[in-house]
Scaffold this motif. Sequence first.
Motif, short mmCIF file in Angstrom:
data_model
loop_
_atom_site.label_atom_id
_atom_site.label_comp_id
_atom_site.label_asym_id
_atom_site.label_seq_id
_atom_site.Cartn_x
_atom_site.Cartn_y
_atom_site.Cartn_z
N GLY A 152 6.83 7.24 -13.23
CA GLY A 152 5.48 7.98 -12.26
C GLY A 152 5.26 7.41 -11.10
N MET A 153 4.28 7.39 -10.52
CA MET A 153 3.86 7.17 -8.78
C MET A 153 3.01 5.67 -9.10
SD MET A 153 4.52 7.67 -5.47
CE MET A 153 4.36 9.39 -5.96
N HIS A 154 4.25 4.98 -8.25
CA HIS A 154 3.18 3.45 -7.97
C HIS A 154 2.85 3.17 -7.02
CE1 HIS A 154 4.69 3.65 -12.36
NE2 HIS A 154 4.14 2.26 -12.04
N GLN A 155 2.49 2.23 -6.53
CA GLN A 155 1.49 2.00 -5.07
C GLN A 155 2.09 -0.19 -4.99
OE1 GLN A 155 -2.04 1.73 -3.66
NE2 GLN A 155 -2.27 0.08 -2.41
N ILE A 156 3.26 -0.29 -4.03
CA ILE A 156 3.40 -1.37 -3.75
C ILE A 156 2.30 -2.54 -3.51
CG2 ILE A 156 4.70 -2.65 -2.17
CD1 ILE A 156 6.37 -0.31 -1.91
N SER A 216 13.73 -9.86 -2.08
CA SER A 216 13.47 -8.43 -1.88
C SER A 216 13.40 -7.85 -3.03
CB SER A 216 15.06 -8.40 -2.34
OG SER A 216 15.54 -9.09 -2.81
N ARG A 217 11.74 -8.06 -3.40
CA ARG A 217 12.24 -7.27 -4.61
C ARG A 217 10.17 -6.79 -4.71
NH1 ARG A 217 13.54 -9.44 -10.07
NH2 ARG A 217 15.43 -10.05 -10.00
N LEU A 218 9.46 -5.77 -4.78
CA LEU A 218 8.84 -5.15 -4.37
C LEU A 218 7.85 -5.70 -5.97
CD1 LEU A 218 9.71 -1.57 -3.49
CD2 LEU A 218 8.72 -3.46 -2.27
N LEU A 219 6.86 -5.81 -5.53
CA LEU A 219 5.84 -5.18 -6.71
C LEU A 219 4.95 -4.44 -7.26
CD1 LEU A 219 4.37 -9.73 -7.44
CD2 LEU A 219 6.41 -8.72 -8.39
N ILE A 220 4.70 -3.77 -7.76
CA ILE A 220 4.25 -2.60 -7.89
C ILE A 220 3.44 -2.40 -8.77
CG2 ILE A 220 5.92 -1.18 -6.63
CD1 ILE A 220 7.04 -0.42 -9.86
N TYR A 227 13.16 3.30 -1.37
CA TYR A 227 12.12 3.14 -0.56
C TYR A 227 12.82 2.24 0.83
CZ TYR A 227 7.95 1.13 1.34
OH TYR A 227 6.82 0.37 2.64
N ARG A 228 12.34 3.62 1.73
CA ARG A 228 12.49 3.28 3.08
C ARG A 228 14.92 3.57 3.03
NH1 ARG A 228 11.72 -1.49 5.82
NH2 ARG A 228 11.74 -2.50 3.82
N GLY A 229 14.54 4.69 2.43
CA GLY A 229 15.83 4.86 2.64
C GLY A 229 16.76 3.87 2.23
N ALA A 230 16.55 3.54 1.14
CA ALA A 230 17.32 2.68 0.29
C ALA A 230 16.64 1.95 -0.92
CB ALA A 230 16.93 0.50 0.90
N ASN A 231 17.62 1.08 -2.48
CA ASN A 231 17.41 1.08 -3.47
C ASN A 231 16.77 -0.74 -3.12
OD1 ASN A 231 18.11 3.21 -4.74
ND2 ASN A 231 20.83 2.26 -4.53
N TRP A 232 15.68 -0.41 -4.05
CA TRP A 232 14.71 -1.80 -4.10
C TRP A 232 14.53 -1.93 -5.99
CZ3 TRP A 232 11.76 -4.73 -0.46
CH2 TRP A 232 11.84 -4.32 0.90
N GLY A 249 0.71 -1.40 -0.09
CA GLY A 249 0.25 0.22 0.39
C GLY A 249 0.28 1.09 0.02
N ALA A 250 2.34 0.86 0.24
CA ALA A 250 3.11 2.23 0.37
C ALA A 250 2.99 2.53 -0.73
CB ALA A 250 4.28 2.26 0.89
N ARG A 251 3.46 4.13 -0.96
CA ARG A 251 3.79 4.38 -2.66
C ARG A 251 5.57 4.62 -2.31
NH1 ARG A 251 -1.20 8.47 -3.31
NH2 ARG A 251 -3.02 7.33 -2.65
N VAL A 252 6.25 4.85 -4.50
CA VAL A 252 7.10 4.70 -5.00
C VAL A 252 7.18 5.24 -5.40
CG1 VAL A 252 8.44 2.59 -3.20
CG2 VAL A 252 7.16 2.30 -5.87
#
Length: 140
Positions: free
Chosen positions: A123-127, A133-137, A105-110, A87-90
């Motif tokens: 653009g803006m995406h939602q997790i 260690s991967r984000l599906l957005i 995200y959260r101070g680190a590269n993902w 639900g967080a945004r990146v």
Amino acid sequence: MTDSTIWWVLAGLVVGAELLTGTFYLLMVSAGLIGAAIAAHLGVSLPFQIAVAALLGGGLSVALRFYRKAAAAKNPLSKTDGNLDVGARVMVDAWATDGTAQVKYRGANWVAMPVTGETPTPGMHQIEEVVGSRLLIKKL
């Protein structure tokens, strides 16, 4: 030693075991043992005391199980499974040719990947999900 004393000692031992293991079910069993101790104080026969311990402890354990199932059904964690990142945004600045993107995200590269069926666009995406260690957005 009287019957009631034995029941009280057993109840104390079961409560001690509950404190060591952290299972709430042992408290229900100890409640059954306390019921048997009270029955012993009232002067009922030993078979009746055993029946009180079994029925009360077992009944409370079954009731607790049904209560927990009902509470879990009312308040599911849905797809988050308790993951607070969902639900967080990146912000995605650019996508690589392999269909991944580097996001902060959260101070680190993902490493981010679009969910199935999504076209990789900046653009803006939602997790939607965290896999290792991967984000599906998903694009907002």
